[in-house]
Design a protein around this motif. Structure first.
Motif, PDB file in Angstrom:
ATOM      1  N   GLY A 333       0.770  -1.237   0.000  1.00 42.26           N
ATOM      2  CA  GLY A 333       0.000   0.000   0.000  1.00 42.26           C
ATOM      3  C   GLY A 333       0.799   1.284   0.000  1.00 42.26           C
ATOM      4  N   THR A 334       2.051   1.256  -0.483  1.00 43.97           N
ATOM      5  CA  THR A 334       2.862   2.479  -0.534  1.00 43.97           C
ATOM      6  C   THR A 334       3.061   3.008  -1.954  1.00 43.97           C
ATOM      7  N   TYR A 335       2.757   2.218  -2.955  1.00 36.89           N
ATOM      8  CA  TYR A 335       3.098   2.567  -4.334  1.00 36.89           C
ATOM      9  C   TYR A 335       2.423   3.848  -4.805  1.00 36.89           C
ATOM     10  N   GLU A 336       1.123   3.976  -4.598  1.00 38.60           N
ATOM     11  CA  GLU A 336       0.393   5.141  -5.114  1.00 38.60           C
ATOM     12  C   GLU A 336       0.908   6.434  -4.505  1.00 38.60           C
ATOM     13  N   THR A 337       1.329   6.398  -3.263  1.00 36.31           N
ATOM     14  CA  THR A 337       1.915   7.591  -2.647  1.00 36.31           C
ATOM     15  C   THR A 337       3.313   7.836  -3.203  1.00 36.31           C
ATOM     16  N   SER A 338       4.082   6.793  -3.386  1.00 33.26           N
ATOM     17  CA  SER A 338       5.465   6.937  -3.828  1.00 33.26           C
ATOM     18  C   SER A 338       5.589   7.553  -5.217  1.00 33.26           C
ATOM     19  N   ILE A 339       4.603   7.336  -6.069  1.00 30.09           N
ATOM     20  CA  ILE A 339       4.714   7.849  -7.439  1.00 30.09           C
ATOM     21  C   ILE A 339       4.132   9.251  -7.592  1.00 30.09           C
ATOM     22  N   LEU A 340       3.690   9.861  -6.502  1.00 30.40           N
ATOM     23  CA  LEU A 340       3.233  11.248  -6.595  1.00 30.40           C
ATOM     24  C   LEU A 340       4.399  12.138  -7.041  1.00 30.40           C
ATOM     25  N   PRO A 341       4.157  13.125  -7.923  1.00 33.09           N
ATOM     26  CA  PRO A 341       5.255  13.868  -8.570  1.00 33.09           C
ATOM     27  C   PRO A 341       5.827  15.002  -7.736  1.00 33.09           C
ATOM     28  N   TYR A 342       6.267  14.694  -6.522  1.00 30.87           N
ATOM     29  CA  TYR A 342       6.890  15.713  -5.675  1.00 30.87           C
ATOM     30  C   TYR A 342       8.337  15.316  -5.428  1.00 30.87           C
ATOM     31  N   GLU A 343       9.270  16.159  -5.820  1.00 34.12           N
ATOM     32  CA  GLU A 343      10.690  15.819  -5.739  1.00 34.12           C
ATOM     33  C   GLU A 343      11.207  15.929  -4.315  1.00 34.12           C
ATOM     34  N   ASP A 344      12.100  15.009  -3.956  1.00 35.19           N
ATOM     35  CA  ASP A 344      12.796  15.141  -2.682  1.00 35.19           C
ATOM     36  C   ASP A 344      14.186  15.705  -2.938  1.00 35.19           C
ATOM     37  N   CYS A 345      14.958  15.858  -1.860  1.00 31.79           N
ATOM     38  CA  CYS A 345      16.249  16.542  -1.994  1.00 31.79           C
ATOM     39  C   CYS A 345      17.214  15.773  -2.886  1.00 31.79           C
ATOM     40  N   CYS A 346      16.996  14.463  -3.028  1.00 30.17           N
ATOM     41  CA  CYS A 346      17.955  13.648  -3.758  1.00 30.17           C
ATOM     42  C   CYS A 346      17.827  13.772  -5.274  1.00 30.17           C
ATOM     43  N   THR A 347      16.771  14.395  -5.733  1.00 30.54           N
ATOM     44  CA  THR A 347      16.591  14.554  -7.184  1.00 30.54           C
ATOM     45  C   THR A 347      17.036  15.933  -7.667  1.00 30.54           C
ATOM     46  N   LEU A 348      17.507  16.777  -6.754  1.00 29.24           N
ATOM     47  CA  LEU A 348      17.790  18.164  -7.125  1.00 29.24           C
ATOM     48  C   LEU A 348      19.109  18.329  -7.873  1.00 29.24           C
ATOM     49  N   PHE A 349      20.114  17.541  -7.531  1.00 28.93           N
ATOM     50  CA  PHE A 349      21.450  17.755  -8.084  1.00 28.93           C
ATOM     51  C   PHE A 349      21.975  16.502  -8.806  1.00 28.93           C
ATOM     52  N   VAL A 350      21.070  15.753  -9.398  1.00 25.87           N
ATOM     53  CA  VAL A 350      21.502  14.532 -10.070  1.00 25.87           C
ATOM     54  C   VAL A 350      22.238  14.898 -11.359  1.00 25.87           C
ATOM     55  N   PRO A 351      23.498  14.471 -11.508  1.00 19.38           N
ATOM     56  CA  PRO A 351      24.282  14.830 -12.700  1.00 19.38           C
ATOM     57  C   PRO A 351      23.912  13.972 -13.906  1.00 19.38           C
ATOM     58  N   GLY A 401       7.955   5.896  -4.530  1.00 21.29           N
ATOM     59  CA  GLY A 401       8.055   5.734  -5.569  1.00 21.29           C
ATOM     60  C   GLY A 401       9.239   5.755  -6.153  1.00 21.29           C
ATOM     61  N   GLU A 402       9.963   7.254  -7.712  1.00 22.17           N
ATOM     62  CA  GLU A 402      10.901   6.646  -8.609  1.00 22.17           C
ATOM     63  C   GLU A 402      11.962   5.999  -7.756  1.00 22.17           C
ATOM     64  N   ASP A 403      13.137   5.921  -8.247  1.00 17.88           N
ATOM     65  CA  ASP A 403      14.198   5.234  -7.509  1.00 17.88           C
ATOM     66  C   ASP A 403      14.281   5.753  -6.099  1.00 17.88           C
ATOM     67  N   ASP A 404      14.772   4.856  -5.254  1.00 20.74           N
ATOM     68  CA  ASP A 404      14.985   5.275  -3.885  1.00 20.74           C
ATOM     69  C   ASP A 404      16.048   6.361  -3.885  1.00 20.74           C
ATOM     70  N   TRP A 405      16.494   6.799  -2.799  1.00 18.68           N
ATOM     71  CA  TRP A 405      17.372   7.945  -2.668  1.00 18.68           C
ATOM     72  C   TRP A 405      17.549   8.709  -3.969  1.00 18.68           C
ATOM     73  N   PHE A 406      18.112   8.074  -5.007  1.00 23.13           N
ATOM     74  CA  PHE A 406      18.389   8.778  -6.245  1.00 23.13           C
ATOM     75  C   PHE A 406      17.842   7.963  -7.404  1.00 23.13           C
TER      76      PHE A 406
END
Length: 406
Positions: A333-351, A401-406
């Motif tokens: 029961g975590t998938y639908e929440t995980s795929i919500l399109p809100y970025e966390d700090c780990c997606t901000l500086f991905v090279p 949801g996308e990849d964990d941490w990064f």
């Protein structure tokens, strides 16, 4: 009501030696706590088994809750009768009649745990089966691949009759194997990793890193929702540590080592996680790493990242592929929440081209060149906000949801 009891089978607990009594006692407490909303239930503990007398409580909602209690291997709705031939035969017939009346095959499987019972197992298989055949003309016997397998378990005090075996969550009672902290992002992987750690008896406190104002309130709310869902499986208050990561993240970004930024951030996260673990009395750190899934989860990357902590790093997903993880996320029961399109700090500086095989000496040299990194880590620990989340009762309806941490 055909069924008046539930038989609960304990999973890995049964392989325990001298500690088995402790695990079984804890299992009983957790089942009682999980079913506290059903006051009419009565609980009975025997060696290796738990029984629940339903009283006037309905079976279905009780069963729905039991499916998510860690430590339960399986359970069955049962009819309890006196350990006497005619009572067993009539009880078995009542159980068989609870199925839709149609042509079907069946098999009787008697377990005679009370050796003082006057009829042996083979005789009971025949005596019970013959009684059913005489009273249910649409039923025939098939001992190899029956549609219905009727179980009769004879004990000295009672006999239990059932057909259905419902899979449970398995594992160990929550918290019976110690405490760990776990890194919780807003992605698909980390909630699944935490659930799997909880299933193995670990009490877990989650840690989330946020970079306000770069990340939104919605991103943090998403993580809180995930933690709340996990608290349902814990069955008790669930701690979530919210760590301010902005200063560390921007300072690492200023090092101009874009290809190593993921490695650098994750090393800092583990340093902070170890300090929170030490304050909480936790003995391990759980992560959502899946080998080879992304650049930071190659063996070379995990080696360099993991060298920052003295605590054991537990990676429950390490051998799972993404489709398996997604399927598990839907189930818990975590998938639908995980795929919500809100970025966390780990997606901000991905090279564009992150390093897949970082050099430890180079990484350490870069860290030594970041002004006051140790001080910022200490400030992040000091500035951590801790909240306690309690499970919703009744359980949330969204099963999945996308990849964990990064």
């Amino acid at each position: 009501m055909t069924f008046d009891h539930i038989l609960i089978r304990l999973g890995e607990i049964t392989v325990k030696g001298r500690n088995r009594n402790r695990f079984e006692t804890e299992m009983l407490k957790q089942v009682q706590h999980a079913l506290r909303g059903f006051p009419g239930l009565t609980f009975i503990r025997t060696y290796g088994r738990l029984y629940i007398a339903l009283g006037n409580e309905p079976y279905e909602p009780v069963a729905d809750r039991l499916k998510d209690v860690f430590g339960i291997s399986s359970f069955s709705p049962v009819k309890r009768v006196e350990p006497e031939l005619q009572a067993i035969r009539e009880g078995a017939l009542a159980v068989m009649r609870s199925f839709p009346q149609r042509k079907a095959t069946f098999k009787v499987k008697v377990s005679r745990r009370w050796k003082g019972f006057p009829h042996d197992t083979m005789a009971m298989n025949h005596l019970v089966g013959a009684h059913i055949l005489r009273n249910m003309p649409n039923i025939t016997v098939d001992v190899r691949q029956p549609d219905i397998e009727l179980h009769v378990e004879i004990q000295e005090q009672h006999a239990y009759i059932y057909c259905e075996v419902v899979p449970g969550a398995g594992g160990f009672p929550y918290g019976s194997n110690g405490k760990a902290v776990a890194l919780l992002s807003g992605g698909i992987d980390s909630p699944v990793a935490i659930w799997m750690a909880m299933r193995k008896g670990l009490e877990v406190e989650a840690i989330h890193f946020h970079s306000y104002p770069f990340t939104s309130k919605e991103a943090q709310d998403k993580v809180v929702t995930l933690a709340k869902r996990l608290s349902y499986y814990a069955g008790k208050p669930f701690k979530l540590h919210l760590v301010p990561f902005t200063d560390i993240q921007t300072s690492l970004a200023q090092s101009k080592q874009d290809h190593l930024i993921i490695t650098l951030m994750r090393r800092s996260m583990l340093r902070i996680a170890q300090r929170i673990a030490e304050k909480s009395g936790a003995l391990a750190i759980v992560t959502g790493d899946s080998l080879g899934q992304v650049a930071s989860q190659t063996l070379g990357s995990m080696n360099v990242i993991g060298r920052t902590t003295d605590l054991p790093l537990l990676r429950p997903l390490v051998a799972m592929d993404k489709l398996e993880i997604i399927a598990m996320a839907k189930r818990i029961g975590t998938y639908e929440t995980s795929i919500l399109p809100y970025e966390d700090c780990c997606t901000l500086f991905v090279p564009k081209s992150p390093s897949t095989n970082p050099n430890l000496r180079v990484v350490e040299r870069i860290e030594n060149g970041v002004p006051n990194l140790a001080g910022m880590i200490a400030q992040a620990v000091e500035g951590t906000e801790t909240i306690e989340l309690r499970p919703d009762d009744p359980a949330p309806s969204d099963r999945a949801g996308e990849d964990d941490w990064f």
